[in-house]
Design an enzyme around this catalytic site. Sequence first.
Site, PDB file in Angstrom:
ATOM      1  N   GLU A 106      48.720  65.885  46.185  1.00  0.00           N
ATOM      2  CA  GLU A 106      48.041  64.618  46.426  1.00  0.00           C
ATOM      3  C   GLU A 106      47.059  64.763  47.586  1.00  0.00           C
ATOM      4  OE1 GLU A 106      50.399  61.161  46.532  1.00  0.00           O
ATOM      5  OE2 GLU A 106      51.575  61.717  44.768  1.00  0.00           O
ATOM      6  N   ARG A 111      57.936  67.554  41.510  1.00  0.00           N
ATOM      7  CA  ARG A 111      58.565  66.970  40.321  1.00  0.00           C
ATOM      8  C   ARG A 111      57.473  66.536  39.344  1.00  0.00           C
ATOM      9  NH1 ARG A 111      57.030  61.822  41.350  1.00  0.00           N
ATOM     10  NH2 ARG A 111      57.129  61.080  43.489  1.00  0.00           N
ATOM     11  N   VAL A 137      55.117  60.020  37.726  1.00  0.00           N
ATOM     12  CA  VAL A 137      55.129  58.866  36.832  1.00  0.00           C
ATOM     13  C   VAL A 137      53.882  58.885  35.939  1.00  0.00           C
ATOM     14  CG1 VAL A 137      55.089  56.332  36.722  1.00  0.00           C
ATOM     15  CG2 VAL A 137      56.430  57.490  38.502  1.00  0.00           C
ATOM     16  N   LYS A 176      53.264  58.063  60.321  1.00  0.00           N
ATOM     17  CA  LYS A 176      53.968  58.366  59.071  1.00  0.00           C
ATOM     18  C   LYS A 176      55.326  59.002  59.341  1.00  0.00           C
ATOM     19  CE  LYS A 176      51.450  60.494  55.949  1.00  0.00           C
ATOM     20  NZ  LYS A 176      50.473  61.435  55.311  1.00  0.00           N
ATOM     21  N   GLY A 227      55.136  55.593  50.497  1.00  0.00           N
ATOM     22  CA  GLY A 227      54.439  54.738  51.452  1.00  0.00           C
ATOM     23  C   GLY A 227      55.355  54.023  52.427  1.00  0.00           C
TER      24      GLY A 227
END
Length: 451
Positions: free
Chosen positions: A280, A298, A301, A163, A170
Amino acid sequence: MTDAPIIGKLLVANRAEIAVRIIRTASRLGIPTVAVYSEADADLPHVALADESYLIGPAAPSESYLDIDRILAVAVESGATAVHPGYGFLSESPAFARRLRDAGLIWVGPTPESMEQVADKINARNLMQDAGVPTALGTREPVASFAEALEAAAGISYPLMVKPSGGGGGIGMVIVHSDDELETAFDSARSRAERFFGDSRILLERYIASARHVEVQILGLADGRVIALGERDCSVQRRHQKVAEESPSPGVDPALRARMLASAVRAGEAVGYRNAGTVECLLDTETLEFVFLEMNARLQVEHPITEEVHGIDLVEAQLRIAAGLPVQFDPDEVETRGHALELRIYAEDSKRFLPGPGLISEWTVPHGVGVRLDAGYAAGNRVSVNYDPLMAKLVVTAPTRVEAIERAKAAVADFTIVGPKSNLAFFAELLENDEFVGGRYDTGLVSRMRP
């Protein structure tokens, strides 16, 4: 005499769907609004909906929505007293937040210091680990060479995830199962990380083969407390990017939920978090153990499904916190009601998910009880190649998950978009899929539907 608005005048430094959504709440609260737009977006609904609108540059984001100097100049010219960045673009830019703060404007978001702490995945992982938040086995320092990657992989064991330390969405993430795969993946991830984020640092992390992507909405209140507002399941993904979400997660029972929410609060407290954010996690479907993935500093969505199941306007909460005021609900008595689904309506085909922008010649939207549409477009608008192809978010709420799925089926059937491509046909298929309907899916669902 009426009470003065929470904020004097609000500039929304974003476009399309999220700009419309923020402007609507601000208008309901009596806050005058300022929209900004690029040359490609002059006819979009958010431009007309705001009290004032300013052209900020050409279609290219770097010359418009990412131009800090221009947006700051408009804020000053318009007399705005606060700026809401929405999501994407400058929403997680500490530099933008500092410039606004230095100019005497209110930043509707977390502090730049908190954003910096969580933006770097390696630093965020280490902070969470030290705070007692579960994390996957992985590297605590950037992996600088393939030789170091090999050594680290031996300690982590395959499969593992390569990552980028910076960025998100992603981009640059690669799953590897052997030393041979690692060499190629390491070089590829470094190259993409440098190209997309200007940061070539890489970390390695144990990969969970069958996982749900579950996130927790947090709010850092003006009084210093951090609270959690339930979880969202975001496991329906293509190319590591979300296309549908639901709340509550069908894979989380009350005991697990309590553990996840408590960990999310600890995560927020570890960085002194203020305003809206999301923690997450990846949830192993076999062991039901979860690990920290990242923190988004933030508004997400998918925030509408949290709003629907808890009866809370998160944008209003953001504005109140930014103004130093208490939120409009009792943080100790948050109501939970029913089940909500969000389907992201993209201008892309339903098979390969490739973008298909164009002029919208027909836009017929669903209505009814429990149906909410957050849209950034209407008939006559053009979906531009310059931006993310999200056109709208179809949100349905019902007393139970079964009823929510049935309501979503009807809403999808009633939604017509002619002109650009759309993924409505994919959602019609998803809502009939046995794995999804049974609530037994993981992040591999879409790849199984589209082998």
